[in-house]
Design an enzyme around this catalytic site. Structure first.
Site, mmCIF file in Angstrom:
data_model
loop_
_atom_site.group_PDB
_atom_site.id
_atom_site.type_symbol
_atom_site.label_atom_id
_atom_site.label_comp_id
_atom_site.label_asym_id
_atom_site.label_seq_id
_atom_site.Cartn_x
_atom_site.Cartn_y
_atom_site.Cartn_z
ATOM 1 N N TYR A 190 52.403 38.739 36.999
ATOM 2 C CA TYR A 190 51.810 39.404 38.271
ATOM 3 C C TYR A 190 52.587 39.135 39.691
ATOM 4 O O TYR A 190 52.460 39.885 40.423
ATOM 5 C CB TYR A 190 50.323 38.999 38.185
ATOM 6 C CG TYR A 190 49.489 39.416 37.308
ATOM 7 C CD1 TYR A 190 49.093 40.849 37.148
ATOM 8 C CD2 TYR A 190 49.469 38.768 36.172
ATOM 9 C CE1 TYR A 190 48.419 41.399 35.978
ATOM 10 C CE2 TYR A 190 48.814 39.191 34.760
ATOM 11 C CZ TYR A 190 48.056 40.436 34.876
ATOM 12 O OH TYR A 190 47.468 40.853 33.630
ATOM 13 N N ARG A 196 35.735 36.483 28.739
ATOM 14 C CA ARG A 196 35.264 37.412 29.914
ATOM 15 C C ARG A 196 33.654 37.908 29.637
ATOM 16 O O ARG A 196 33.321 38.852 29.927
ATOM 17 C CB ARG A 196 35.918 39.053 29.659
ATOM 18 C CG ARG A 196 37.311 38.871 30.229
ATOM 19 C CD ARG A 196 37.193 38.826 31.672
ATOM 20 N NE ARG A 196 38.827 39.026 32.302
ATOM 21 C CZ ARG A 196 39.356 39.914 32.754
ATOM 22 N NH1 ARG A 196 38.717 41.020 32.605
ATOM 23 N NH2 ARG A 196 40.355 39.622 33.027
HETATM 24 O O1 CP3 Z 1 34.019 35.293 31.879
HETATM 25 C C1 CP3 Z 1 35.055 34.847 32.247
HETATM 26 O O2 CP3 Z 1 35.850 34.924 31.247
HETATM 27 C C2 CP3 Z 1 35.200 34.082 33.455
HETATM 28 C C3 CP3 Z 1 36.086 34.709 34.357
HETATM 29 C C4 CP3 Z 1 37.600 35.406 34.157
HETATM 30 C C5 CP3 Z 1 37.938 36.667 34.766
HETATM 31 N N1 CP3 Z 1 39.461 36.558 34.711
HETATM 32 C C6 CP3 Z 1 37.157 37.418 35.659
HETATM 33 C C7 CP3 Z 1 37.550 38.875 36.047
HETATM 34 C C8 CP3 Z 1 38.742 34.887 33.572
HETATM 35 C C9 CP3 Z 1 38.864 33.772 32.685
HETATM 36 C C10 CP3 Z 1 39.793 35.682 33.670
HETATM 37 C C11 CP3 Z 1 41.239 35.691 33.411
HETATM 38 C C12 CP3 Z 1 42.343 36.353 33.636
HETATM 39 N N2 CP3 Z 1 42.376 37.367 34.538
HETATM 40 C C13 CP3 Z 1 43.370 36.859 32.675
HETATM 41 C C14 CP3 Z 1 43.635 36.174 31.537
HETATM 42 C C15 CP3 Z 1 42.690 36.460 30.483
HETATM 43 C C16 CP3 Z 1 43.075 37.970 29.915
HETATM 44 O O3 CP3 Z 1 41.909 38.815 30.110
HETATM 45 O O4 CP3 Z 1 43.925 38.317 29.597
HETATM 46 C C17 CP3 Z 1 44.138 37.798 33.355
HETATM 47 C C18 CP3 Z 1 45.394 38.407 32.933
HETATM 48 C C19 CP3 Z 1 43.507 37.884 34.513
HETATM 49 C C20 CP3 Z 1 43.977 38.763 35.824
HETATM 50 C C21 CP3 Z 1 43.180 40.038 36.194
HETATM 51 N N3 CP3 Z 1 41.998 39.982 36.694
HETATM 52 C C22 CP3 Z 1 43.307 41.537 35.925
HETATM 53 C C23 CP3 Z 1 44.604 41.864 35.087
HETATM 54 C C24 CP3 Z 1 42.413 42.223 36.485
HETATM 55 C C25 CP3 Z 1 41.974 43.543 36.283
HETATM 56 C C26 CP3 Z 1 41.482 44.229 35.003
HETATM 57 C C27 CP3 Z 1 40.108 44.084 34.830
HETATM 58 O O5 CP3 Z 1 39.749 43.582 33.536
HETATM 59 O O6 CP3 Z 1 39.464 44.470 35.442
HETATM 60 C C28 CP3 Z 1 41.460 40.902 36.748
HETATM 61 C C29 CP3 Z 1 39.910 41.453 37.395
HETATM 62 C C30 CP3 Z 1 38.782 40.546 36.754
HETATM 63 N N4 CP3 Z 1 38.734 39.197 36.409
HETATM 64 C C31 CP3 Z 1 37.663 40.941 36.620
HETATM 65 C C32 CP3 Z 1 36.689 39.876 36.247
HETATM 66 C C33 CP3 Z 1 35.280 39.864 35.706
HETATM 67 C C34 CP3 Z 1 37.132 42.219 36.996
HETATM 68 C C35 CP3 Z 1 36.927 42.553 38.426
HETATM 69 C C36 CP3 Z 1 35.757 43.313 38.967
HETATM 70 O O7 CP3 Z 1 34.596 42.962 38.937
HETATM 71 O O8 CP3 Z 1 36.236 44.433 39.675
#
Ligand code: CP3
Length: 344
Positions: free
Chosen positions: A149, A24
């Site tokens: 999900y 992230r």
């Molecule tokens: O920088 C990076 O790592 C690259 C991008 C990346 C994102 N999500 C961007 C993101 C990666 C590799 C992920 C993986 C992801 N997404 C996982 C597996 C890794 C982990 O963290 O467990 C999972 C379970 C998800 C599903 C997901 N996406 C959730 C549950 C959420 C909401 C919770 C949160 O952290 O906001 C997201 C949103 C998300 N994915 C954001 C980002 C930058 C935030 C969205 C925003 O900008 O509002």
């Protein structure tokens, strides 16, 4: 040896100073990410805009000079491509319509090839934009984590809805995992063909499974993905991250054949070195809360990891993603401390 230090570690080599990146690393702790995100409209609009996805992928590389860059996207673009229309609601996380057994029967994995062309275009652009020495990682979610999900329709604390579904509807559950295995193979191969140097498979929810489901829903499907990807791309480098797998990590490494294993912060350092590092490169495992609190606790925790793991194949990372409260100055301090470690 290549000039991509992280790729060297995935080839089994030990780098003098371990390569470092953060899960992230492109995200809300960076003001420039929040600005681009606001311009893009929705989160998925950002994922599907190759120019903006390239920009946010580059942001942490410019700021911190990490050794690896990870494609800016999300694991849930796969269900979105399969027609499950994912929405990201501000402050509430992802939302989908919970899938039914009938709908599972109609899923077509090849849609990831036709529906995700903006992602493949982003992969090409990012590789062309990155410094030559930066390793570029593609990724997907593991079938179990993506299925949680799709089944619940949103995140839950322990994935009880998906665990229940696996028991009540074993046939439909197996079918869903199989579709996601096939989709993930196609998706990862395409990312590798478009310029990713290696890929990571995120099984963020592996830790909620009992022995039997761990094998059938996490380990076996990931082993099939690794095999399926290597059938097309024979020397594909793959990082597995079965978060919370604990003592099952050894069996996971042996059964899947991953090149590196992501370790969360609960994994004992000496155990991982003695049990896993002779078979696979380690990646992890700093607790992300230390990038909020800092202090000597942070410095000592970094040094303990370096002491335990840096004599073998090792990639410095967190034990899970950096949170929005992560402190930019502490990230600078972390990178500096890891890179100066052998000189102290
Ligand atoms: O920088 C990076 O790592 C690259 C991008 C990346 C994102 N999500 C961007 C993101 C990666 C590799 C992920 C993986 C992801 N997404 C996982 C597996 C890794 C982990 O963290 O467990 C999972 C379970 C998800 C599903 C997901 N996406 C959730 C549950 C959420 C909401 C919770 C949160 O952290 O906001 C997201 C949103 C998300 N994915 C954001 C980002 C930058 C935030 C969205 C925003 O900008 O509002």
């Amino acid at each position: 040896m290549t000039n991509r230090r992280l790729l060297n570690v995935l080839n089994g080599q030990t780098e003098n100073i371990p390569p470092i990146w953060l899960m992230r690393q492109a995200g809300r702790f960076l003001p420039e990410y929040r600005a681009t995100r606001a311009d893009a409209g929705s989160f998925l609009d950002l994922c599907y805009n190759p120019e903006l996805a390239t920009e946010v992928t580059m942001q942490p590389i410019r700021r911190f000079g990490f050794d690896a860059s990870i494609l800016f996207s999300d694991i849930l673009v796969v269900p979105d491509a399969l027609g499950r229309s994912v929405r990201f609601v501000q402050g509430e996380g992802p939302q989908l319509d919970p899938i039914t057994p009938q709908e599972i029967a109609d899923l077509d994995p090849s849609k990831v090839l036709t529906e995700l062309s903006p992602v493949y275009e982003a992969v090409q652009r990012i590789r062309a934009t990155l410094p030559d020495e930066t390793t570029f990682l593609g990724f997907c979610g593991a079938p179990w984590t993506v299925a949680t999900y799709m089944i619940a329709g949103h995140g839950t604390p322990d994935q009880a809805p998906a665990r229940l579904f696996a028991r009540r509807e074993p046939e439909a559950f197996k079918q869903l995992i199989d579709v996601l295995v096939d989709a993930s193979i196609l998706y990862l191969i395409k990312q590798l063909q478009c310029g990713a140097d290696a890929v990571q498979i995120f099984d963020s929810w592996a830790g909620v499974l009992d022995d039997k489901l761990f094998l059938t829903a996490s380990q076996d499907p990931i082993a099939r993905i690794v095999k399926g990807v290597r059938a097309q791309v024979p020397d594909a480098k793959i990082i597995g991250f079965p978060k919370g797998a604990g003592q099952r990590l050894l069996g996971f490494v042996e059964a899947t054949g991953v090149n590196a294993i992501g370790l969360d912060w609960t994994v004992p350092l000496d155990w991982a070195r003695d049990t896993l590092q002779g078979k696979v490169a380690l990646q992890g495992n700093l607790d992300p809360t230390l990038l909020i609190t800092g202090g000597s606790d942070l410095d000592e925790s970094i040094d303990r990891i370096m002491e335990a793991w840096s004599a073998g194949p090792f990639i410095f990372n967190l034990g899970h993603g950096i949170t929005p409260q992560g402190d930019i100055n502490l990230v600078h301090r972390l990178v500096e401390r890891v890179r100066s470690y052998s000189n102290r």
